[in-house]
Design an enzyme around this catalytic site. Structure first.
Site, PDB file in Angstrom:
ATOM      1  N   HIS A 268      -0.356 -10.809   2.656  1.00 19.40           N
ATOM      2  CA  HIS A 268      -0.697 -11.052   4.070  1.00 19.40           C
ATOM      3  C   HIS A 268       0.441 -11.790   4.773  1.00 19.40           C
ATOM      4  CE1 HIS A 268      -5.063 -11.055   2.482  1.00 19.40           C
ATOM      5  NE2 HIS A 268      -4.960  -9.971   3.222  1.00 19.40           N
TER       6      HIS A 268
ATOM      7  N   LYS B 252     -19.092  -7.849   2.586  1.00 18.25           N
ATOM      8  CA  LYS B 252     -18.118  -7.843   1.495  1.00 18.25           C
ATOM      9  C   LYS B 252     -18.315  -9.008   0.525  1.00 18.25           C
ATOM     10  CE  LYS B 252     -13.875  -5.336   2.429  1.00 18.25           C
ATOM     11  NZ  LYS B 252     -12.408  -5.503   2.451  1.00 18.25           N
TER      12      LYS B 252
ATOM     13  N   ARG C  92      -0.662  -0.594   1.495  1.00 16.94           N
ATOM     14  CA  ARG C  92      -0.142  -0.766   0.145  1.00 16.94           C
ATOM     15  C   ARG C  92       0.022   0.617  -0.469  1.00 16.94           C
ATOM     16  NH1 ARG C  92      -4.548  -5.295  -0.837  1.00 16.94           N
ATOM     17  NH2 ARG C  92      -5.504  -3.816   0.567  1.00 16.94           N
TER      18      ARG C  92
ATOM     19  N   SER D 247      -6.419  -9.405  -2.507  1.00 14.48           N
ATOM     20  CA  SER D 247      -7.301 -10.568  -2.659  1.00 14.48           C
ATOM     21  C   SER D 247      -8.275 -10.345  -3.808  1.00 14.48           C
ATOM     22  CB  SER D 247      -8.077 -10.827  -1.364  1.00 14.48           C
ATOM     23  OG  SER D 247      -7.194 -11.116  -0.306  1.00 14.48           O
TER      24      SER D 247
HETATM   25  P1  ADP Z   1      -9.908  -5.954   4.799  1.00 16.71           P
HETATM   26  O1  ADP Z   1     -11.228  -6.450   4.351  1.00 16.71           O
HETATM   27  O2  ADP Z   1      -9.880  -5.576   6.247  1.00 16.71           O
HETATM   28  O3  ADP Z   1      -9.248  -4.922   3.916  1.00 16.71           O
HETATM   29  P2  ADP Z   1      -7.972  -7.841   3.766  1.00 16.71           P
HETATM   30  O4  ADP Z   1      -7.971  -9.314   3.995  1.00 16.71           O
HETATM   31  O5  ADP Z   1      -8.177  -7.373   2.380  1.00 16.71           O
HETATM   32  O6  ADP Z   1      -9.018  -7.268   4.764  1.00 16.71           O
HETATM   33  O7  ADP Z   1      -6.601  -7.233   4.320  1.00 16.71           O
HETATM   34  C1  ADP Z   1      -6.217  -7.343   5.647  1.00 16.71           C
HETATM   35  C2  ADP Z   1      -5.063  -6.396   5.890  1.00 16.71           C
HETATM   36  O8  ADP Z   1      -3.931  -6.789   5.129  1.00 16.71           O
HETATM   37  C3  ADP Z   1      -5.341  -4.950   5.484  1.00 16.71           C
HETATM   38  O9  ADP Z   1      -4.715  -4.095   6.420  1.00 16.71           O
HETATM   39  C4  ADP Z   1      -4.700  -4.842   4.139  1.00 16.71           C
HETATM   40  O10 ADP Z   1      -4.333  -3.516   3.846  1.00 16.71           O
HETATM   41  C5  ADP Z   1      -3.477  -5.730   4.344  1.00 16.71           C
HETATM   42  N1  ADP Z   1      -2.931  -6.215   3.083  1.00 16.71           N
HETATM   43  C6  ADP Z   1      -3.523  -6.991   2.160  1.00 16.71           C
HETATM   44  N2  ADP Z   1      -2.708  -7.231   1.111  1.00 16.71           N
HETATM   45  C7  ADP Z   1      -1.545  -6.573   1.384  1.00 16.71           C
HETATM   46  C8  ADP Z   1      -0.293  -6.422   0.677  1.00 16.71           C
HETATM   47  N3  ADP Z   1      -0.100  -6.960  -0.522  1.00 16.71           N
HETATM   48  N4  ADP Z   1       0.660  -5.671   1.266  1.00 16.71           N
HETATM   49  C9  ADP Z   1       0.450  -5.095   2.457  1.00 16.71           C
HETATM   50  N5  ADP Z   1      -0.697  -5.196   3.164  1.00 16.71           N
HETATM   51  C10 ADP Z   1      -1.685  -5.929   2.641  1.00 16.71           C
END
Ligand code: ADP
Length: 172
Positions: free
Chosen positions: A23, A47, A102, A140
Site C-alpha cells: 500500500h 470482510k 498485483r 494483507s
Molecule cells: P480491498 O479490500 O479493496 O482489496 P486492500 O486493503 O486489500 O483493499 O487493498 C487496497 C488496494 O491496494 C487494492 O487496489 C489492492 O489491489 C492494492 N494493493 C494491496 N497490496 C498491494 C501490493 N502489494 N501491490 C500493489 N497493490 C496492492
C-alpha cells in the site's frame, strides 16, 4: 492557475487490514501524480477485518506521518467510509480512484469493480498502479496468516503494524 477547481483529488480505497509496504509503495507513486490523495478505509464488515476501524485508521495515519517525515510527502490524508465508494468520491470532490494491481488474479475483480463504479458514476476514472517488484506479492491477508503462524512479518509492514500483528497473532 491552480484554483480549487483544478486540483486533482484522488481516492485510494481499501480495507487496509492492515496497511502494508505494498500500500505504501502505491501511495508514494500516487502522491507524485495527483495534488491530493485521500485514503478511504472501508468499514467493510463483510470482510471480517481483524483490526477495528479505529486501529486501521491509526495505523494508516502513522504511515502518513512517516511518509511526511521521511519522504516529505505531505499531500495524503485518510478518512473512513461506509457508503457507496462513488458517493464517498463525490463527497470529497474526487474524480479519480487509485487501485493497485498485483498478479493476474487481481484483474478479474478489479475489472468488475471498474465496470460497476463507472456505471454508477461515469465521471469517475480508475487508475491502476503497480508496486515495485519486491512489494508486489504482499497482501494483507497473507501477512495475517504469516503472523498467525508465528512468522516474521517485519519485511512486509511498518514496525508499528508488525507490533500490532504480534499482539493480535493469537486471535487471528
Ligand atoms: P480491498 O479490500 O479493496 O482489496 P486492500 O486493503 O486489500 O483493499 O487493498 C487496497 C488496494 O491496494 C487494492 O487496489 C489492492 O489491489 C492494492 N494493493 C494491496 N497490496 C498491494 C501490493 N502489494 N501491490 C500493489 N497493490 C496492492
Amino acid at each position: 492557475m491552480n484554483n480549487g477547481m483544478s486540483q486533482r483529488i484522488a481516492v485510494y480505497p481499501g480495507t487496509f487490514d492492515p496497511i502494508t509496504k505494498g500500500h505504501r509503495d502505491i501511495l508514494q507513486r500516487a502522491a507524485r501524480l495527483f495534488d491530493h490523495i485521500i485514503i478511504a478505509i472501508a468499514v467493510n464488515a463483510g470482510k471480517n477485518p481483524i483490526f477495528s476501524l479505529t486501529e486501521r485508521l491509526q495505523l494508516v495515519q502513522q504511515e502518513i506521518d512517516a511518509l511526511s517525515e521521511e519522504k516529505n510527502i505531505t499531500n495524503i490524508k485518510v478518512q473512513t467510509f461506509d457508503t457507496l465508494l462513488v458517493d464517498f468520491a463525490k463527497k470529497v470532490n474526487a474524480h479519480i480512484l487509485i487501485r493497485g494491481l498485483r498478479a493476474v488474479s487481481d484483474f478479474e475483480y478489479e475489472l468488475q469493480l471498474v465496470g460497476m463504479n463507472t456505471s454508477l458514476s461515469p465521471d469517475l476514472e480508475t487508475i491502476f498502479l503497480m508496486a515495485s517488484e519486491r512489494y508486489q506479492f504482499i497482501s494483507s491477508s497473507m501477512i495475517k496468516e504469516v503472523a498467525h503462524l508465528g512468522g516474521d512479518v517485519t519485511p512486509f509492514v511498518s514496525p508499528a503494524v508488525a507490533q500490532k500483528l504480534i499482539e493480535k497473532a493469537s486471535i487471528i
